[in-house]
Write a protein that holds these residues in place. Structure first.
Motif, PDB file in Angstrom:
ATOM      1  N   ARG A  69       0.834  -1.202   0.000  1.00 54.26           N
ATOM      2  CA  ARG A  69       0.000   0.000   0.000  1.00 54.26           C
ATOM      3  C   ARG A  69       0.870   1.253   0.000  1.00 54.26           C
ATOM      4  O   ARG A  69       0.589   2.215  -0.730  1.00 54.26           O
ATOM      5  CB  ARG A  69      -0.920   0.003   1.215  1.00 54.26           C
ATOM      6  N   VAL A  70       1.930   1.241   0.806  1.00 48.28           N
ATOM      7  CA  VAL A  70       2.842   2.381   0.832  1.00 48.28           C
ATOM      8  C   VAL A  70       3.515   2.558  -0.523  1.00 48.28           C
ATOM      9  O   VAL A  70       3.639   3.680  -1.049  1.00 48.28           O
ATOM     10  CB  VAL A  70       3.893   2.195   1.948  1.00 48.28           C
ATOM     11  N   ALA A  71       3.944   1.442  -1.130  1.00 47.07           N
ATOM     12  CA  ALA A  71       4.578   1.525  -2.446  1.00 47.07           C
ATOM     13  C   ALA A  71       3.597   2.044  -3.487  1.00 47.07           C
ATOM     14  O   ALA A  71       3.974   2.815  -4.391  1.00 47.07           O
ATOM     15  CB  ALA A  71       5.118   0.157  -2.847  1.00 47.07           C
ATOM     16  N   CYS A  72       2.355   1.660  -3.377  1.00 53.72           N
ATOM     17  CA  CYS A  72       1.337   2.127  -4.315  1.00 53.72           C
ATOM     18  C   CYS A  72       1.132   3.633  -4.179  1.00 53.72           C
ATOM     19  O   CYS A  72       1.074   4.365  -5.178  1.00 53.72           O
ATOM     20  CB  CYS A  72       0.026   1.387  -4.067  1.00 53.72           C
ATOM     21  N   GLU A  73       1.038   4.123  -2.931  1.00 57.52           N
ATOM     22  CA  GLU A  73       0.830   5.546  -2.713  1.00 57.52           C
ATOM     23  C   GLU A  73       2.022   6.361  -3.195  1.00 57.52           C
ATOM     24  O   GLU A  73       1.855   7.440  -3.797  1.00 57.52           O
ATOM     25  CB  GLU A  73       0.571   5.800  -1.228  1.00 57.52           C
ATOM     26  N   GLN A  74       3.215   5.840  -2.966  1.00 56.87           N
ATOM     27  CA  GLN A  74       4.400   6.542  -3.434  1.00 56.87           C
ATOM     28  C   GLN A  74       4.449   6.585  -4.958  1.00 56.87           C
ATOM     29  O   GLN A  74       4.826   7.605  -5.556  1.00 56.87           O
ATOM     30  CB  GLN A  74       5.662   5.877  -2.875  1.00 56.87           C
ATOM     31  N   ALA A  75       4.079   5.469  -5.579  1.00 62.10           N
ATOM     32  CA  ALA A  75       4.074   5.439  -7.040  1.00 62.10           C
ATOM     33  C   ALA A  75       3.030   6.385  -7.599  1.00 62.10           C
ATOM     34  O   ALA A  75       3.248   7.041  -8.641  1.00 62.10           O
ATOM     35  CB  ALA A  75       3.825   4.007  -7.520  1.00 62.10           C
ATOM     36  N   LYS A  76       1.877   6.515  -6.924  1.00 65.65           N
ATOM     37  CA  LYS A  76       0.846   7.436  -7.395  1.00 65.65           C
ATOM     38  C   LYS A  76       1.327   8.892  -7.291  1.00 65.65           C
ATOM     39  O   LYS A  76       1.097   9.695  -8.201  1.00 65.65           O
ATOM     40  CB  LYS A  76      -0.422   7.251  -6.564  1.00 65.65           C
ATOM     41  N   ARG A  85      -0.021  -3.357 -11.956  1.00 59.77           N
ATOM     42  CA  ARG A  85       0.378  -3.849 -10.638  1.00 59.77           C
ATOM     43  C   ARG A  85      -0.521  -3.311  -9.526  1.00 59.77           C
ATOM     44  O   ARG A  85      -0.916  -4.052  -8.630  1.00 59.77           O
ATOM     45  CB  ARG A  85       1.825  -3.456 -10.359  1.00 59.77           C
ATOM     46  N   TYR A  86      -0.839  -2.030  -9.583  1.00 59.09           N
ATOM     47  CA  TYR A  86      -1.578  -1.414  -8.491  1.00 59.09           C
ATOM     48  C   TYR A  86      -2.984  -1.030  -8.957  1.00 59.09           C
ATOM     49  O   TYR A  86      -3.190  -0.637 -10.114  1.00 59.09           O
ATOM     50  CB  TYR A  86      -0.862  -0.157  -7.990  1.00 59.09           C
TER      51      TYR A  86
END
Length: 338
Positions: A69-76, A85-86
């Motif tokens: 979830r953290v990686a997804c938010e950072q990527a967004k 992926r997300y």
């Protein structure tokens, strides 16, 4: 002196018969010992350990989900997210519910006699059937190749009587091995279930079903022994039986199986001999056609099925015995003994 007793004594005195039978029994013993040490009895300690492992697995899922979830938010935020992926909403990345991670997944293997024993009768029949086939082929094949059959026919010139008496002695010897081995097989796995599993829910019906399965296994052993004997007698050499079975299995079975699959033949397994042998032991084999479906009321698609029963297998095995043994008797009667 009785010809039957003489042939039975000749069978038991052969070193190949003794070594091959001993090897087969040792393999069966190895299977039994392997099952014993690969299973264990499940009690309160095992359930508690499984619960702890399920909790650990859940915590790992929670940590992994949080990282994703953290990686997804950072990527967004960095506008570098991979749509494949997300999801669009990173909050959708959630750990599975705790109840979905079941403690049963982490329980050690245990031997439930009622649920598992019938599966052990398949290797039992297969191993003893292989022993019977090879011993039967060698028993009569050696007589032909060494000239013992010709010498015996000088004493007892009735060809068919001599051949059938040898077969009767062979089947008697195999039955004398298979029946005690079956009793020990039952007793051994009952001990495995007692010390490394469970013997619960055993009813008279379950015992009767196991007994009938064991009887079919012993019958299959005798059938394979007869076929090995008849093939070697037909070719007057042990290599005839061994070469014949190799040709049938490698060319006829593997080659035919590959050809049927390449041609997308429906129910390809129904044309292979091992399917019928397995159906004879297990009573029924259900084949599935994944290229077709039967629609259900809830809208799901179930593959069409075809049942191969032990009755159908009995017809095939009977025909095989009659044809091969009949051919060997006919050749024995018609050909010169030289």
């Amino acid at each position: 002196m009785s010809l039957f007793r003489t042939e039975l004594r000749r069978l038991t005195k052969r070193r190949f018969t003794r070594y091959m039978t001993l090897l087969g029994l040792l393999v069966l013993a190895a299977v039994l010992i392997g099952v014993f040490f690969s299973n264990q009895k499940i009690g309160a300690d095992q359930y508690a350990k499984a619960e702890r492992q399920a909790d650990q697995e859940y915590q790992q899922q929670v940590r992994w989900t949080e990282q994703e979830r953290v990686a997804c938010e950072q990527a967004k935020k960095a506008n570098t997210s991979d749509d494949r992926r997300y999801p669009d909403d990173c909050s959708q990345i959630q750990p599975p519910p705790r109840e979905q991670i079941q403690a049963d997944w982490f329980l050690p293997s245990t031997f439930d006699f009622r649920e598992t024993f019938d599966e052990t009768l398949v290797p039992f029949a297969a191993i003893l059937g292989l022993v019977g086939f090879v011993v039967g082929a060698s028993f009569i094949g050696a007589e032909w190749s060494t000239g013992g059959m010709m010498n015996l026919l000088l004493w007892r010139p009735k060809r068919l009587t001599v051949l059938l008496t040898k077969l009767a002695a062979l089947l008697t010897g195999m039955l004398a091995v298979a029946l005690p081995a079956a009793v020990l097989w039952f007793a051994g796995f009952w001990a495995v279930a007692s010390f490394r599993g469970s013997t619960e829910k055993m009813t008279s019906g379950a015992w009767q079903s196991f007994m009938l399965t064991g009887v079919r296994g012993v019958v299959l052993v005798l059938v394979l022994t007869t076929i090995g004997f008849a093939l070697a007698s037909l070719g007057r050499h042990t290599a005839m039986a061994l070469g014949g079975v190799v040709a049938v299995m490698v060319v006829g079975q593997f080659g035919l199986g590959i050809l049927l699959q390449m041609a997308n033949v429906r129910w390809a397994e129904a044309y292979l001999l091992p399917t019928y042998m397995l159906a004879w032991i297990t009573k029924t084999i259900t084949l599935q056609d994944w290229n077709s479906c039967n629609a259900t009321y809830d809208g799901s698609c179930e593959p069409k099925t075809l049942d191969i029963t032990w009755q159908q297998s009995s017809v095939l095995l009977s025909v095989a015995v009659v044809v091969i043994l009949g051919a060997s008797l006919w050749v024995m009667r018609r050909r010169d003994i030289t």
